[in-house]
Enzyme design. Structure first.
Site, PDB file in Angstrom:
ATOM      1  N   CYS A 113       0.711  -0.520  -0.065  1.00  0.00           N
ATOM      2  CA  CYS A 113       0.450  -0.151   0.122  1.00  0.00           C
ATOM      3  C   CYS A 113       1.166   1.098   0.288  1.00  0.00           C
ATOM      4  CB  CYS A 113      -0.845  -0.024   1.062  1.00  0.00           C
ATOM      5  SG  CYS A 113      -1.928  -1.325   1.347  1.00  0.00           S
ATOM      6  N   LYS A 115      -7.648   0.519  11.402  1.00  0.00           N
ATOM      7  CA  LYS A 115      -8.025  -0.729   9.346  1.00  0.00           C
ATOM      8  C   LYS A 115      -6.424  -1.723  10.335  1.00  0.00           C
ATOM      9  CE  LYS A 115      -6.499  -1.776   4.948  1.00  0.00           C
ATOM     10  NZ  LYS A 115      -6.650  -1.808   3.613  1.00  0.00           N
ATOM     11  N   ARG A 171      -8.514  -9.836  -1.756  1.00  0.00           N
ATOM     12  CA  ARG A 171      -7.213  -9.776  -2.292  1.00  0.00           C
ATOM     13  C   ARG A 171      -6.749 -10.806  -3.679  1.00  0.00           C
ATOM     14  NH1 ARG A 171      -2.881  -9.288   3.120  1.00  0.00           N
ATOM     15  NH2 ARG A 171      -3.813  -8.091   3.849  1.00  0.00           N
ATOM     16  N   GLU A 179      -5.592   6.697  16.471  1.00  0.00           N
ATOM     17  CA  GLU A 179      -5.225   6.547  14.851  1.00  0.00           C
ATOM     18  C   GLU A 179      -6.591   7.094  14.282  1.00  0.00           C
ATOM     19  OE1 GLU A 179      -4.021   5.565  12.675  1.00  0.00           O
ATOM     20  OE2 GLU A 179      -2.085   4.196  13.055  1.00  0.00           O
ATOM     21  N   LYS A 192     -11.768  -1.556  10.715  1.00  0.00           N
ATOM     22  CA  LYS A 192     -11.916  -2.708   9.866  1.00  0.00           C
ATOM     23  C   LYS A 192     -11.023  -3.526  10.163  1.00  0.00           C
ATOM     24  CE  LYS A 192     -10.720  -3.288   4.852  1.00  0.00           C
ATOM     25  NZ  LYS A 192      -9.949  -2.825   3.818  1.00  0.00           N
TER      26      LYS A 192
HETATM   27  C1  PBG Z   1      -6.805  -1.866   0.022  1.00  0.00           C
HETATM   28  C2  PBG Z   1      -8.013  -2.841   1.296  1.00  0.00           C
HETATM   29  C3  PBG Z   1      -8.223  -3.776   1.717  1.00  0.00           C
HETATM   30  C4  PBG Z   1      -9.639  -4.133   2.098  1.00  0.00           C
HETATM   31  C5  PBG Z   1      -9.763  -2.460   1.550  1.00  0.00           C
HETATM   32  N1  PBG Z   1      -9.296  -1.973   0.979  1.00  0.00           N
HETATM   33  C6  PBG Z   1      -7.073  -5.343   1.096  1.00  0.00           C
HETATM   34  C7  PBG Z   1      -6.038  -4.999   2.198  1.00  0.00           C
HETATM   35  O1  PBG Z   1      -5.227  -4.145   2.876  1.00  0.00           O
HETATM   36  O2  PBG Z   1      -5.052  -5.764   2.230  1.00  0.00           O
HETATM   37  C8  PBG Z   1      -9.828  -5.825   2.146  1.00  0.00           C
HETATM   38  C9  PBG Z   1     -11.267  -5.307   2.051  1.00  0.00           C
HETATM   39  C10 PBG Z   1     -12.266  -6.385   2.266  1.00  0.00           C
HETATM   40  O3  PBG Z   1     -11.359  -7.732   2.753  1.00  0.00           O
HETATM   41  O4  PBG Z   1     -13.222  -6.695   1.689  1.00  0.00           O
HETATM   42  N2  PBG Z   1      -5.914  -1.420   1.117  1.00  0.00           N
END
Ligand code: PBG
Length: 329
Positions: free
Chosen positions: A133, A200, A210, A238, A253
Site C-alpha cells: 500500500c 484498519k 486479495r 489513529e 475494519k
Molecule cells: C486495500 C484494501 C483492502 C481491503 C479494502 N481496501 C485489502 C488489504 O488491506 O489488504 C479489504 C476489504 C475486504 O477484505 O473486504 N488496501
C-alpha cells in the site's frame, strides 16, 4: 440504570408480540446506511466471478453500471469502488491516471446514476507490482511512508475530478488524511468529504478480497502499516489523528471481530463511523449457508444489527443489495 423492584421486573412482558418487540427495539438497521463495494476491471462485458466471494464479481465498467443500477433500484444508496488495472508498476501510476479504471468507473456511474453516492477506495496496492500500500524501498525491504503521500493525494484528487462524492483512503500511511485534504482543497474540492479507514487492522479476514482485487503483497505482509489486532488504545490514537487531519467520517475494519473498537470509537469521538464487513465475513456466511448450516438471511441481518448496536452509522457490506430486499420483505 436503576434496578426495578419486585414485581416490576418481568422483561418478557415486552417481548410478547412482534408489535411490542419492534416498538421497544433500541437499534434499527436501514438501507440508508449501506454501502456496496464493486471491483472494476478493464474490458467490455466482463463478469469474472471471484471464487472465494460467492455472488461478487470483477466487472468491466459497462457491467458495473448495470449492477449498480440494479443495486440503486433495490435501495442501495452508495457504492465503494475498487479498481484492478491492466498493468501494475512500482509507482502505482494506474491509481492516479486520468483515465484509470476507477476514474472511468466513477464517470460512468455518475453519468448514469447521479443520485447514487460514489465513494472511492484510495490506495495503491492494487496498482503496485509488489502489492503493497505504499512505495517500497526494495533494498531495505520497507514500505516508505512520506514518499507515498503524494501518490495518495494525486489519486484522491483524480477520483474527485472524475466525480467521486467521497474519497476513502485505506492505505494506513501516517499523515495521509492531511495530505489528501490539502490536495483536495488546493484543487478546489473543498466540499469532497474524506471517509478515512482510520482503524484498519492487519487482518486475515481480508484473504478473499486479495483474490478479488488481485492485491496480495508479493513479499512480506502489511503489519508494518496496518494495526495489530491486539490493540485498542492505538486505534483511538489513529482515529484522533485522522480527525485532527481532517477526516469527516472514520472507519473501523474489519467489523465483526472488532465491535469493541467500533463502540469505543463511536462513544469517544461521536463522529460518523463506518464498519466494513470485510470479504471473509461475507465468505464465511456464504460458505456456511451453502452447506445448509446457517440461515444466511438471519445471520447476515443479525451481524449487521450487531454493528449498528456497537455504534456503526454506516455499514459497508457485500450483501448490501440482498439486505435491502430482506429489509423490505
Ligand atoms: C486495500 C484494501 C483492502 C481491503 C479494502 N481496501 C485489502 C488489504 O488491506 O489488504 C479489504 C476489504 C475486504 O477484505 O473486504 N488496501
Amino acid at each position: 440504570m436503576n434496578r426495578p423492584e419486585f414485581p416490576a421486573c418481568r422483561p418478557r412482558r415486552l417481548r410478547q408480540t412482534p408489535v411490542l418487540r419492534r416498538m421497544v427495539a433500541e437499534t434499527q438497521l436501514s438501507a440508508h446506511q449501506l454501502v456496496l463495494p464493486f471491483f472494476a476491471r478493464p474490458g467490455k462485458k466482463v463478469r469474472r466471478p471471484i471464487g472465494s466471494m460467492p455472488g461478487v464479481f470483477q466487472l468491466s465498467v459497462d457491467e458495473l453500471v448495470k449492477d449498480a443500477t440494479a443495486a440503486y433500484a433495490a435501495g442501495v444508496p452508495a457504492v465503494l469502488l475498487f479498481g484492478i488495472p491492466d498493468r501494475k508498476d512500482e509507482r502505482a501510476s494506474g491509481a492516479y491516471a486520468r483515465n484509470g479504471i476507477v476514474q472511468q468507473a466513477v464517470r460512468a456511474v455518475k453519468r448514469e446514476l447521479p443520485g447514487l453516492l460514489v465513494i472511492t477506495d484510495v490506495c495503491v496496492c492494487e496498482y503496485m507490482s509488489h502489492g503493497h500500500c505504499g512505495i517500497v524501498h526494495r533494498a531495505a525491504g520497507r514500505v516508505l511512508n512520506d514518499p507515498t503521500l503524494p501518490l495518495l493525494a494525486r489519486t484522491a484528487v483524480s477520483h474527485a475530478e472524475a466525480g467521486a462524492d467521497v474519497v476513502a483512503p485505506s492505505d494506513m500511511m501516517d499523515g495521509r488524511v492531511r495530505a489528501i485534504r490539502t490536495a483536495l482543497d488546493a484543487a478546489g474540492f473543498v466540499d469532497t468529504p474524506i471517509l478515512s479507514y482510520a482503524a484498519k487492522y492487519a487482518s486475515a479476514f481480508y484473504g478473499p478480497f486479495r483474490e478479488a482485487a488481485e492485491s496480495a503483497p508479493q513479499f512480506g505482509d502489511r503489519r508494518s502499516y496496518q494495526m495489530n489486532p491486539a490493540n485498542t488504545e492505538e486505534a483511538l490514537r489513529e482515529v484522533a489523528l485522522d480527525i485532527a487531519e481532517g477526516a469527516d467520517m472514520v472507519m473501523v475494519k474489519p467489523a465483526l471481530a472488532y465491535l469493541d473498537i467500533l463502540h469505543r470509537v463511536k462513544t469517544t469521538f461521536g463522529y460518523p463511523t463506518a464498519a466494513y464487513a470485510v470479504s471473509a465475513e461475507h465468505s464465511m456466511i456464504k460458505a456456511a449457508a451453502a452447506k445448509g448450516w446457517i440461515d444466511e438471511r438471519a445471520v447476515t441481518l443479525e451481524a449487521l444489527l450487531g454493528m449498528r448496536r456497537a455504534g456503526a452509522d454506516i455499514i459497508i457490506t457485500y450483501s448490501a443489495m440482498e439486505v435491502c430486499g430482506w429489509l423490505k420483505g
